[in-house]
Design an enzyme around this catalytic site. Sequence first.
Site, PDB file in Angstrom:
ATOM      1  N   HIS A   1      24.195   8.674 102.978  1.00 55.02           N
ATOM      2  CA  HIS A   1      25.198   7.615 102.912  1.00 55.02           C
ATOM      3  C   HIS A   1      25.211   6.821 104.217  1.00 55.02           C
ATOM      4  O   HIS A   1      25.498   7.341 105.284  1.00 55.02           O
ATOM      5  CB  HIS A   1      26.612   8.125 102.623  1.00 55.02           C
TER       6      HIS A   1
ATOM      7  N   HIS B   1      22.791   6.550  90.457  1.00 55.52           N
ATOM      8  CA  HIS B   1      24.195   6.859  90.204  1.00 55.52           C
ATOM      9  C   HIS B   1      24.639   6.151  88.934  1.00 55.52           C
ATOM     10  O   HIS B   1      24.732   4.925  88.897  1.00 55.52           O
ATOM     11  CB  HIS B   1      25.043   6.398  91.400  1.00 55.52           C
TER      12      HIS B   1
ATOM     13  N   ARG C   1      27.518   5.257  87.192  1.00 51.98           N
ATOM     14  CA  ARG C   1      28.966   5.162  87.382  1.00 51.98           C
ATOM     15  C   ARG C   1      29.671   4.993  86.043  1.00 51.98           C
ATOM     16  O   ARG C   1      29.086   4.514  85.071  1.00 51.98           O
ATOM     17  CB  ARG C   1      29.304   3.988  88.299  1.00 51.98           C
TER      18      ARG C   1
ATOM     19  N   GLU D   1      23.351  11.083  90.172  1.00 54.01           N
ATOM     20  CA  GLU D   1      24.707  11.160  90.714  1.00 54.01           C
ATOM     21  C   GLU D   1      25.700  10.756  89.634  1.00 54.01           C
ATOM     22  O   GLU D   1      25.477   9.772  88.918  1.00 54.01           O
ATOM     23  CB  GLU D   1      24.852  10.228  91.918  1.00 54.01           C
TER      24      GLU D   1
END
Length: 263
Positions: free
Chosen positions: A199, A51, A53, A78
């Site tokens: 998750h 991910h 971010r 992601e």
Amino acid sequence: MIFHASPGIIDLGINIDHVATLRNARGTTYPDPIAAALLAEEAGADLITLHLREDRRHIKDADVRALRPQLRTRMNLECAVTQEMLDIACDIGPQDVCLVPERRQEVTTEGGLDVVGGFAKVQAACKQLADAGIRVSLFIDPDAAQIEAAAAAGAPVIELHTGRYAEATDDAELRAELVRIETAVEEGIRWGVRVNAGHGLHYTNVQPIAAIAGIHELNIGHAVVAHAVFAGWQNAVREMKAIMVAARLSSTTPAAAHPGVPV
């Protein structure tokens, strides 16, 4: 049967974000998330998830760019639905991009993407990524309206958010959330999308999710990194894959093919 080397039964995506979290805690070059990704592949991971971010709190741009040409499996990147992230994804060209919601103050992703509320933006993002040859996944709650919107937006893949299942505090709540996920899987199949999930999954709650025949892939990271502290990284990957495959093989749900659903 060697469970961790059983392709096609159910895929395990290993998320390497928290290897980068450990590295960044001291500002060192180790542990190297790229090395972790390559070792995970050797241990049976079917893809690597990471991910990027907006605040770059764990994975950095350089990690994604360095890792992409070295993977033998798939990269599942992601990212948030922002123009900056979409442009980075199109430039790097991972096999898969999973669009996720993102808030700077959250510790981890706290819920699914609101495709219904942000339909036009998500649809445009799906088109940009698809035009770049990237398969798009939307990380959404197990909700019928969100699944319908995801399919309408042009996403060939959805990843069901399993957080509420993972955080259930009693058996009744756990069962209700499992039924919710099972229903969402059926709904996704009805709309002709590939269904993944993830998750909050760990070594003692993953089995019922892995047993659902309509789920193609689970993405798991923090639990594997935590388990590796005691078990060793490759052993931790192997154990998780073995648990998932054993759960699927022992499931009473027929693992029938679903015509029209992309694989």
